[in-house]
Write a protein that holds these residues in place. Structure first.
Motif, mmCIF file in Angstrom:
data_model
loop_
_atom_site.group_PDB
_atom_site.id
_atom_site.type_symbol
_atom_site.label_atom_id
_atom_site.label_comp_id
_atom_site.label_asym_id
_atom_site.label_seq_id
_atom_site.Cartn_x
_atom_site.Cartn_y
_atom_site.Cartn_z
ATOM 1 N N SER A 50 7.441 -13.053 -0.402
ATOM 2 C CA SER A 50 7.830 -11.943 0.460
ATOM 3 C C SER A 50 7.667 -12.283 1.932
ATOM 4 N N LEU A 51 7.912 -11.294 2.746
ATOM 5 C CA LEU A 51 7.747 -11.335 4.194
ATOM 6 C C LEU A 51 7.322 -9.933 4.614
ATOM 7 N N GLY A 52 6.533 -9.838 5.700
ATOM 8 C CA GLY A 52 5.956 -8.560 6.085
ATOM 9 C C GLY A 52 6.903 -7.630 6.819
ATOM 10 N N THR A 53 8.120 -7.495 6.339
ATOM 11 C CA THR A 53 9.050 -6.485 6.825
ATOM 12 C C THR A 53 8.685 -5.151 6.169
ATOM 13 N N PRO A 54 9.336 -4.052 6.547
ATOM 14 C CA PRO A 54 9.047 -2.800 5.839
ATOM 15 C C PRO A 54 9.220 -2.900 4.329
ATOM 16 N N ASN A 55 10.252 -3.577 3.857
ATOM 17 C CA ASN A 55 10.416 -3.718 2.410
ATOM 18 C C ASN A 55 9.301 -4.539 1.792
ATOM 19 N N GLY A 56 8.884 -5.586 2.468
ATOM 20 C CA GLY A 56 7.779 -6.380 1.960
ATOM 21 C C GLY A 56 6.464 -5.623 1.973
ATOM 22 N N GLN A 57 6.237 -4.827 3.002
ATOM 23 C CA GLN A 57 4.994 -4.070 3.110
ATOM 24 C C GLN A 57 4.812 -3.092 1.965
ATOM 25 N N LYS A 58 5.887 -2.558 1.449
ATOM 26 C CA LYS A 58 5.766 -1.610 0.329
ATOM 27 C C LYS A 58 4.933 -2.213 -0.798
ATOM 28 N N VAL A 59 5.240 -3.457 -1.161
ATOM 29 C CA VAL A 59 4.608 -4.065 -2.329
ATOM 30 C C VAL A 59 3.185 -4.506 -2.020
ATOM 31 N N THR A 60 2.949 -5.079 -0.854
ATOM 32 C CA THR A 60 1.576 -5.490 -0.537
ATOM 33 C C THR A 60 0.668 -4.273 -0.366
ATOM 34 N N ILE A 61 1.176 -3.187 0.189
ATOM 35 C CA ILE A 61 0.382 -1.959 0.258
ATOM 36 C C ILE A 61 0.064 -1.465 -1.149
ATOM 37 N N MET A 62 1.065 -1.448 -2.019
ATOM 38 C CA MET A 62 0.842 -1.006 -3.397
ATOM 39 C C MET A 62 -0.216 -1.853 -4.090
ATOM 40 N N LEU A 63 -0.107 -3.155 -3.956
ATOM 41 C CA LEU A 63 -1.082 -4.036 -4.599
ATOM 42 C C LEU A 63 -2.484 -3.823 -4.049
ATOM 43 N N GLU A 64 -2.621 -3.671 -2.746
ATOM 44 C CA GLU A 64 -3.937 -3.428 -2.167
ATOM 45 C C GLU A 64 -4.483 -2.068 -2.602
ATOM 46 N N GLU A 65 -3.618 -1.076 -2.733
ATOM 47 C CA GLU A 65 -4.056 0.242 -3.200
ATOM 48 C C GLU A 65 -4.541 0.170 -4.649
ATOM 49 N N VAL A 66 -3.821 -0.550 -5.495
ATOM 50 C CA VAL A 66 -4.217 -0.664 -6.898
ATOM 51 C C VAL A 66 -5.528 -1.439 -7.017
ATOM 52 N N LEU A 67 -5.676 -2.489 -6.229
ATOM 53 C CA LEU A 67 -6.942 -3.224 -6.221
ATOM 54 C C LEU A 67 -8.096 -2.333 -5.765
ATOM 55 N N ALA A 68 -7.844 -1.464 -4.792
ATOM 56 C CA ALA A 68 -8.882 -0.561 -4.296
ATOM 57 C C ALA A 68 -9.336 0.416 -5.377
ATOM 58 N N LEU A 69 -8.470 0.663 -6.358
ATOM 59 C CA LEU A 69 -8.851 1.526 -7.482
ATOM 60 C C LEU A 69 -9.682 0.782 -8.520
ATOM 61 N N GLY A 70 -9.802 -0.538 -8.356
ATOM 62 C CA GLY A 70 -10.623 -1.319 -9.273
ATOM 63 C C GLY A 70 -9.863 -2.063 -10.353
ATOM 64 N N HIS A 71 -8.545 -2.151 -10.245
ATOM 65 C CA HIS A 71 -7.743 -2.860 -11.244
ATOM 66 C C HIS A 71 -7.724 -4.354 -10.915
ATOM 67 N N GLU A 72 -8.612 -5.109 -11.532
ATOM 68 C CA GLU A 72 -8.714 -6.532 -11.228
ATOM 69 C C GLU A 72 -7.447 -7.288 -11.609
#
Length: 291
Positions: A50-72
């Motif tokens: 990916s690349l940190g454009t708005p479209n790319g940010q969607k997925v990295t934000i999602m992954l960081e949010e899921v990790l923050a919930l404890g999903h290893e």
């Protein structure tokens, strides 16, 4: 300029490489790879290209949010795809996304790797895989997916339409800028009216709808996109501003926005992410200091 033009479309369109503006080197009317290049594979179940454009940010934000919930199981490697250099046309990337657009995801957690492309599909896939940020109750789920797909249909008018003609086109065309500015302001009004009655887009809970819409429209009203905040009078959309600030306050959003980012303060750029500790040790400011 606003009402007349010397251009008459020919009977048959032909590709003029010199007429593409800032992105002439990567835009073309055909698909498929231009060169052989395999994609790297890291040690985590999920491999993001990916690349940190708005479209790319969607997925990295999602992954960081899921990790923050404890999903290893959501640990991921984020590999940088430099679209200005044409990385998206390498054979390995095209095998993951035949449309040659970021982001693209490979899930290697099972016996057979699964490819997922298009940001909305990736968000839905991850939400279902981890049971997060997508309501299960039918009406709430429908509302969430409706706003998710609203973003998929609306953002091209913001990016490829307004953004291109306002910020990137080789000439300023009044008609084009006016046409797309009008549509973007209409879209902001749609969001503002919805957020006047609801804390988040799908209701009282933060969902993948917000994760999809925020990098585009939150970034716009925060003044990060195209330098167009004053032009579009974004201060008029007070509910969108409230929502944008609320989401930006989330630590996972701030982390996700850093991944694969190539612009801004060096401390906000994490070109590749292979471990959670990279946010503390491998941002561009720290790499420069180490050299």
């Amino acid at each position: 300029m606003s009402g007349t033009s010397d251009y008459t479309p020919p009977k048959v369109w032909t590709w003029n490489k010199a007429n593409g503006g800032q992105f002439a080197s990567i835009n073309r009317p055909i698909s498929g790879p231009t060169h052989d290049k395999e994609l790297p594979v890291g040690r985590h179940p999920l491999q993001l290209y990916s690349l940190g454009t708005p479209n790319g940010q969607k997925v990295t934000i999602m992954l960081e949010e899921v990790l923050a919930l404890g999903h290893e199981g959501a640990e991921y490697d984020a590999w940088l795809i430099r679209i200005g250099d044409g990385d998206q046309f390498g054979s390995g990337f095209v095998a993951v996304n035949p449309n040659s657009k970021i982001p693209a995801l490979m899930d290697r957690s099972g016996p057979k790797p699964i490819r997922v492309f298009e940001s909305g599909a990736i968000l839905t896939y991850l939400a279902e895989k981890f049971g997060a940020f997508l309501p299960t109750e039918p009406s709430a789920r429908a509302e969430c997916l409706s706003w998710l797909f609203w973003q998929m249909g609306s953002a091209p008018y913001l990016g490829g339409g307004f953004g291109h003609f306002y910020a990137y086109a080789p000439t300023k065309i009044e008609y084009a800028i006016d046409r797309f500015a009008m549509e973007v302001k209409r879209q902001l009004d749609v969001l503002d009216r919805r957020l006047a009655e609801s804390e988040y887009l799908a209701g009282s809970e933060y969902t993948i709808a917000d994760i999809a819409v925020w990098p585009w429209y939150g970034g716009l009203v925060k003044g990060w996109t195209y330098g167009a905040a004053e032009f579009l009078q974004v201060e008029d959309y007070k509910n969108v501003l409230r929502w944008a600030d609320t989401i930006y306050s989330r630590p996972a959003v701030q982390r996700g926005r850093m991944v694969n980012r190539l612009s801004g303060d060096p401390s906000s750029q994490l070109h590749e992410r292979h471990d959670a500790s990279d946010f503390d040790t491998r941002t561009q400011d720290k790499l420069a200091a180490a050299e």
